[in-house]
Structure formats: structure tokens, C-alpha cells
Design a protein around this motif. Sequence first.
Motif, PDB file in Angstrom:
ATOM      1  N   GLU A   2       3.595   5.797  -5.538  1.00  0.00           N
ATOM      2  CA  GLU A   2       3.476   5.831  -6.993  1.00  0.00           C
ATOM      3  C   GLU A   2       2.319   6.719  -7.420  1.00  0.00           C
ATOM      4  N   TYR A   3       1.182   6.591  -6.719  1.00  0.00           N
ATOM      5  CA  TYR A   3       0.014   7.424  -7.022  1.00  0.00           C
ATOM      6  C   TYR A   3       0.321   8.900  -6.776  1.00  0.00           C
ATOM      7  N   SER A   4       0.995   9.166  -5.656  1.00  0.00           N
ATOM      8  CA  SER A   4       1.313  10.562  -5.335  1.00  0.00           C
ATOM      9  C   SER A   4       2.283  11.152  -6.344  1.00  0.00           C
ATOM     10  N   ALA A   5       3.217  10.326  -6.832  1.00  0.00           N
ATOM     11  CA  ALA A   5       4.168  10.823  -7.832  1.00  0.00           C
ATOM     12  C   ALA A   5       3.438  11.218  -9.107  1.00  0.00           C
ATOM     13  N   GLU A  54       0.831  -1.210   0.000  1.00  0.00           N
ATOM     14  CA  GLU A  54       0.000   0.000   0.000  1.00  0.00           C
ATOM     15  C   GLU A  54       0.861   1.253   0.000  1.00  0.00           C
ATOM     16  N   ARG A  55       1.948   1.232   0.780  1.00  0.00           N
ATOM     17  CA  ARG A  55       2.833   2.395   0.828  1.00  0.00           C
ATOM     18  C   ARG A  55       3.483   2.632  -0.534  1.00  0.00           C
ATOM     19  N   GLY A  78      -6.983  17.662  -6.995  1.00  0.00           N
ATOM     20  CA  GLY A  78      -5.798  16.809  -6.915  1.00  0.00           C
ATOM     21  C   GLY A  78      -4.863  17.244  -5.797  1.00  0.00           C
ATOM     22  N   PHE A  79      -4.754  18.546  -5.611  1.00  0.00           N
ATOM     23  CA  PHE A  79      -3.917  19.090  -4.543  1.00  0.00           C
ATOM     24  C   PHE A  79      -4.407  18.596  -3.182  1.00  0.00           C
ATOM     25  N   LEU A  80      -5.718  18.547  -2.958  1.00  0.00           N
ATOM     26  CA  LEU A  80      -6.267  18.071  -1.685  1.00  0.00           C
ATOM     27  C   LEU A  80      -6.147  16.553  -1.562  1.00  0.00           C
ATOM     28  N   ARG A  81      -6.414  15.823  -2.646  1.00  0.00           N
ATOM     29  CA  ARG A  81      -6.310  14.354  -2.608  1.00  0.00           C
ATOM     30  C   ARG A  81      -4.891  13.913  -2.285  1.00  0.00           C
ATOM     31  N   LEU A  82      -3.924  14.673  -2.727  1.00  0.00           N
ATOM     32  CA  LEU A  82      -2.531  14.309  -2.517  1.00  0.00           C
ATOM     33  C   LEU A  82      -2.224  14.099  -1.032  1.00  0.00           C
ATOM     34  N   MET A  83      -2.876  14.870  -0.165  1.00  0.00           N
ATOM     35  CA  MET A  83      -2.616  14.797   1.279  1.00  0.00           C
ATOM     36  C   MET A  83      -3.825  14.303   2.071  1.00  0.00           C
ATOM     37  N   ASN A  84      -4.868  13.856   1.375  1.00  0.00           N
ATOM     38  CA  ASN A  84      -6.081  13.442   2.082  1.00  0.00           C
ATOM     39  C   ASN A  84      -6.539  14.562   3.011  1.00  0.00           C
ATOM     40  N   ALA A  85      -6.593  15.777   2.474  1.00  0.00           N
ATOM     41  CA  ALA A  85      -6.902  16.967   3.268  1.00  0.00           C
ATOM     42  C   ALA A  85      -8.338  17.425   2.993  1.00  0.00           C
ATOM     43  N   HIS A  86      -8.908  18.130   3.990  1.00  0.00           N
ATOM     44  CA  HIS A  86     -10.249  18.676   3.835  1.00  0.00           C
ATOM     45  C   HIS A  86     -10.234  20.047   3.132  1.00  0.00           C
ATOM     46  N   GLY A  87      -9.137  20.755   3.241  1.00  0.00           N
ATOM     47  CA  GLY A  87      -9.040  22.071   2.632  1.00  0.00           C
ATOM     48  C   GLY A  87      -7.593  22.417   2.340  1.00  0.00           C
ATOM     49  N   GLY A  88      -7.400  23.514   1.623  1.00  0.00           N
ATOM     50  CA  GLY A  88      -6.038  23.902   1.283  1.00  0.00           C
ATOM     51  C   GLY A  88      -5.959  25.380   0.966  1.00  0.00           C
ATOM     52  N   ALA A  89      -4.732  25.850   0.766  1.00  0.00           N
ATOM     53  CA  ALA A  89      -4.494  27.237   0.385  1.00  0.00           C
ATOM     54  C   ALA A  89      -3.147  27.319  -0.311  1.00  0.00           C
ATOM     55  N   LEU A  95      -6.730  13.863  12.220  1.00  0.00           N
ATOM     56  CA  LEU A  95      -5.856  12.724  11.946  1.00  0.00           C
ATOM     57  C   LEU A  95      -4.444  13.254  11.718  1.00  0.00           C
ATOM     58  N   PRO A  96      -3.443  12.541  12.178  1.00  0.00           N
ATOM     59  CA  PRO A  96      -2.075  13.059  12.051  1.00  0.00           C
ATOM     60  C   PRO A  96      -1.586  12.993  10.614  1.00  0.00           C
ATOM     61  N   TRP A  97      -0.564  13.757  10.329  1.00  0.00           N
ATOM     62  CA  TRP A  97       0.080  13.708   9.019  1.00  0.00           C
ATOM     63  C   TRP A  97       1.073  12.560   9.029  1.00  0.00           C
ATOM     64  N   GLU A  98       0.818  11.546   8.201  1.00  0.00           N
ATOM     65  CA  GLU A  98       1.669  10.369   8.173  1.00  0.00           C
ATOM     66  C   GLU A  98       3.042  10.709   7.589  1.00  0.00           C
ATOM     67  N   LYS A  99       4.002   9.844   7.907  1.00  0.00           N
ATOM     68  CA  LYS A  99       5.366  10.069   7.416  1.00  0.00           C
ATOM     69  C   LYS A  99       5.395  10.118   5.894  1.00  0.00           C
ATOM     70  N   THR A 100       4.623   9.238   5.262  1.00  0.00           N
ATOM     71  CA  THR A 100       4.575   9.227   3.797  1.00  0.00           C
ATOM     72  C   THR A 100       4.057  10.554   3.267  1.00  0.00           C
ATOM     73  N   GLU A 101       3.053  11.115   3.927  1.00  0.00           N
ATOM     74  CA  GLU A 101       2.477  12.382   3.486  1.00  0.00           C
ATOM     75  C   GLU A 101       3.469  13.536   3.633  1.00  0.00           C
ATOM     76  N   THR A 102       4.238  13.532   4.713  1.00  0.00           N
ATOM     77  CA  THR A 102       5.217  14.602   4.882  1.00  0.00           C
ATOM     78  C   THR A 102       6.330  14.487   3.833  1.00  0.00           C
TER      79      THR A 102
END
Length: 730
Positions: free
Chosen positions: A322-325, A316-317, A351-362, A480-487
Motif C-alpha cells: 500500500e505504501y509503495s503504491a 507488513e507485506r 522517494g525513488f530510493l525509498r521505494l526500493m530501500n536502495a542506497h543509490g539510483g540512476a 541485501l537481496p532484492w525481496e520478491k515484493t520489491e521486484t
Amino acid sequence: MSNPYHASRRRPVDLSNCDQEPIHIPGSIQNHGALLCFTPEGRLATRSANAAALLGELPEVGQPLAAEHLNAAARAVIQSALQDRQGYVDSRMITLDSGAFDLVTHKSEGVLIAEFEQRPSDALSLEAFALAAHQAIQRIQRQPGVEDLLTLAVDEIARITGFDRVMAYRFLHDDSGEVIAEHKREDLEPFLGQRYPASDIPAQARRLYVINPIRLIADVSAPTVALEPDHNPLTGRALDLSHSMLRSVSPVHVEYLGNMGVGASMSLSIVIGERLWGLIACHHMSPHLVPHAVRMSCQLLSQFVSALVERNLNGERARALEYSADLRRQIVAQVTDREDIVLALAADHEGFLRLMNAHGGAITLDRKTQVFGKAPTREGVNALINWLNENEPGDYFSTSALGADVPALKGALGDICGVLAVRFYREQDGYAFWFRTEQVEDVRWGGNPEKKYSIGPLGPRLTPRGSFAVWKETVRGKSLPWEKTETEIASQLRLDFQEVALSNENMIKRARETLLATLGHDLRDPLQAIMMAARMIEVREHSPSSSNLSKRISSSSSRMHRLISQVLDISRLQSGMGLDIQRRPVDVCKMVTEIVSEARMAYPDNEIILEAEDCGEIEVDGDRISQVVSNLLSNTRHHGEIGKPSTLIVFRRDDMLTISVSNHGPAIPGAVREHMFKPYKKESMGNQRNARGLGLGLYIVSEIISGHGGKIVVHCDNHIITFTVTLPIV
């Protein structure tokens, strides 16, 4: 023999101290078996109070086994275990006069512990259950994902063991738990999706789950059996039962199970990388003794499940990376070669929000900000940028508990609890932000709201609903915390944005250089010709209309010439080229006298008082210092009080030249003075007396002074505004 440590653990256990309970040294065992403990020499050191009743005649404490004790097969197993230097857990099936037993041995702090568990008469052999486990493994390993394989695993374990309910827990980042798979009797309340706080399984219990991966409680309500005596003769401490299969249970856990109506339970550990990743928990509504052979088959199954879970998580990681790339490449393509990165990203931000599984962005660059999704206001984002610039020197920041970590920002960011920020352009406050809301928003109690639990002495906290309530309070105000993969992904995107921003800057720089070449070559020469023609008209023609026309042409072309010169100067400054100061001997008094004469002639209604000492010749860039004086005098005309004179004072003291220009007018606010010498000031815009000003003059003046090694300051006193220039004499 007793000792203070042993005595201290006899104190009552409740919710206030259960996290400190020494559950590995309970001093007792469950009553469906007996325990014997031997010194390395084979002498009996400890036995459970029921040992003689279950096993027959035994030696006194301190004596070895003799021919009349147990039987030859049992004594041989114990003797072999005593001689085994490794002391690993070993099990054998034996039959005594009192019945059939599973004899399980292991060593603990130098002594041998032998546990005799009663074996049901209808129990099948280990081989039969091993075959069942093997068949289950064949089915489980075909499952495509973690939840799929755990769903099948709980079904298979329920089939093999006969438990009424089998659940798979997954432990999360904060050690809280979530039920992600469940097999249950139809009439039982579902717990699928239930959340439990980390405190439900204290640290000492987690440690035991790792080192002893299977645990059976055959009868929750059965009385425990004491160890006599309860100590290790080699250490003088209480007997460590960490690896014991008969170890008795914490009274807090017993009450929890009793409140749920559970009569027996079994747990299997899912261990990944020496960390407790999850549990398979089994419940029965009545006492249920699962034979040792069945438990060993289930332990084998859980170890295989652990390996499959780890393999799936690694897969999964890899897929996430690969998906994030691929998503990063799409995002970068979206903003590359676009004039405005901020607007380009905001136009399609999913796509910018999906990249981090985020609810919002700026996204923000040079104080141009766009927000999208569940995000703070632009003002809130700007407050966050100011805080980051003041408190975070690095280019990366994250929190999942904003209110606790940065309480000063909670009001500005509203319901946002999680923030991930990367800075990709320090000079222009270029930031990308992702936001998350509180994690309990989408999690609700998954059990039956009408279910009534029996409540023990320690209260309703020891129920599934009580656990859920505690979990909700534990995560209140947290995302939810920011996972190591997300950072890692955020750091990579930061580099991508940095490259795009620099590429855009180079493109703008090339366009600016082209523009400057046009201004410097294609426009300056025609302007010079226009100015010359205006002078010739004024000289040759003597009519009033011709004179007014020539003055208007001369004034407009002079203004254009000045603006072009300012743009060229600021371009040189911002590109790092500098103003190219050329020093030569200059009669400063003569220079300022000529500047004042020209100003009086051009603007006869503006009175200028000149007080200039003879300073002699001084090594300065005459053209640049003339530019300074002219600009400061122009400011008095545009910003000074109408009808009041301006004053120019020039004098030399030792090795310092001072030029002072003052005018009448209201005091300049402190906030304006802070950035008075910066370009493109908003205060310069909208001045009716200088409608075409760009706010560049004072910035260029300060740079000229700086290029000479001098200083410029402004003072406001009694409605007099004074700019004072000091230049060291070389």
C-alpha cells in the motif's frame, strides 16, 4: 546387529564434515532419562544402557513386558501406544518405585519409542504451566509488531523456565541468523544484533527443528548413554530419533555451548509455512532440567508466536504494498507531462530510493543519464547499459552479488554490490536503476570485545565471535537481496514509466506534426516566392551589386529549402510513413548530366568529372534519385580535398544500375563508418565547410536507396573515398 551405515557415522565429527553428520541417528541419549523401543508385537527391541538402573527390572531384548516389569500404569500406556495406528507423540505422568517420570511415546519407522524422563519432585502440573502460558499469550498478542511480540515472548519464556538467557533468532534470505530479541541475566554478555552464518545450523539440523519443534539439552557436559542394540529390527538401520526428546547432541554443538560457558539449553522453533523462520534459544550457565510440563507450555507458546509472526508479516507485506503504491503514484505524478523525465526524477529522487530501500539510483533515457545517492558514475551506468543490451534480452535484471555474477562490471560500478534494473523504453535505452552497497558496512560485532571464550579442540570457530567472522566472510561482496515484493514493485513502476514515456512521445509527435505543417505550408511557399524574386532581380538588373545580391538570396533560400526538405523527409521516416517512392521512366544519363551542369555553374571552383553511359529509361523515382546524386556530390564539396576533382560514374550492367561518386580525402575511421548512415551524427557537427549541416543527408540517401531495393556502400582506398549505389532495374 551392526551395519555399514551405522559404522560410518561413528567416524569423528569436526568442522569439515559436521554438515553431513547424521544427527537424527546418534545411537545414544542424554542421561536424564531412559529409552525403551518395542516392535509392533510389543517385544523389546532396544533399550538405553541406563534403563534398568532407572526403571528397575526389564525383559531381555526380544521379549515382551511382563507383570514384574515397570508397573501396570506404565505397561498400559505402552500397550495403548502400540495399538495407536497414528503413532502421534503422547505423554503421561507415571510413578515407579524408582521415582516419578514423564513417559512420552511416539512411533518411528514402525517401532514404538518410549522415553522415561525423570521428573523433579517439586515440578508443578501441566495445568499450572498451561495457565502461565495462557497469560503470556494474552500479553504477547497485544504487541503491534514482530520484534515487539518476540521481545515480550523471550521475557515470558525466561520467566516460565528460569533460563539465564533467552534469545529470539530470525533467519534471513540466505539462512543466516540474526538475534532480534534477548532477555538475559545482567552480568551476561549481550548478543542482541549478533549475526550467525547459515553453516551454524546445517540443513539436517533445520529439518529436525521443523519436525520436532522443541529441544532440551539438560546438561551440556553430561556423558551420553548408548542404545543397546542400536538398530531398528524392522528396517535393519540405525534407530531414528528425530522425534525423540532425549536424543543426544552433536559433539560440535556441545563444544560450541561449552566454549560459551553454557551448561544447559533449550530451543523452540518458529515455523511458518513449513519453513523454519526463526528460533527461540534458551541458555543456562549450569545444568538445568526443565520439566516436561513446562516445555509443553513453552511449545504451545511458540506455536502461538509462530501464528502471530505470520499474521504480522502478512500485515507488513500488505502495508508495504500500500505504501509503495502511494509512493509510486507520487513518482509518476512527478514525471508526468514533464519535458524531461530524467531531470524531473533526479530533481527529487528520495522517494525513488525509498521505494526500493536502495542506497543509490540512476535514470537514463536516450543516453541522458542522472545518478544520485551511492551510485556509480555516469560512465559506469552507461557500461551497465551496454552490458544489459548485449547480455539480457529481458526488461528486468537483479543481482545482490555483482562482483561474482558479472565480474566484468565490478571495476566500472565500484563499491556497488546490488543492482536492480528495469527497462521501460527499449528503443531509447530507457532504464531505471537502484543500487545497494555491501551489507556488512553497517553491521558490527555486537558482543563484548573484551570477552574471552574457552576454546575446545575444534578451535575458536565454535564461538559467537567466530560465527560472526564467518558470517562476515560469507556475505562479503554481497548486498541485501532484492525481496520478491520489491521486484513486484519495480515491475509495476516499469509499466508506469513506460506509459509516461509513450505519453510524452505522443505529445512530442503532435508538436512535431504541427511544426511540419508550418514548415510545409507556411514557410515553403514564401521561400518559393523569395527564390523567384531573386531570379527576376538577376534577369532584370545587370549591375554587379544586384547580381551578387540575387546570388546571395538565391543561395540562402536554396539552403533553407534543402534543410526544410530534409527535416520533412526524416520526419516521415521516423514516423514510419516512409518516403513515398513514385517510380516512372527516367533517362538517368540525362538526369545526372543536368545535375552536374547545375553544380558546375553554382560552384565553378569545384571540378566534377562525369562518366555516364547511356542507360536508357529506367523505372525510378527521378526526384529522389536526383536527391541522392546531389547529396553525394555535395558531400564531395564539403568533405573532399580542396583543389582535387570529384568523379561521378554511372553505368548499367544487365539488371543493375550503378552510380559511383568519389573524391580525394583521408580515409574515414571505422568507428565513423559504422554509423555513417544514421541521422544527427556528431561527426557532421562542427565541420567548418558545412557549418549548418544536420547530419541528415546520408541517412536520407540510404533510405531512398533502400526504398528502391538497392544498397549503398563506402570504400576508402589510396586516399580515394567512394560511395557506390547499386539499384536493381525493375
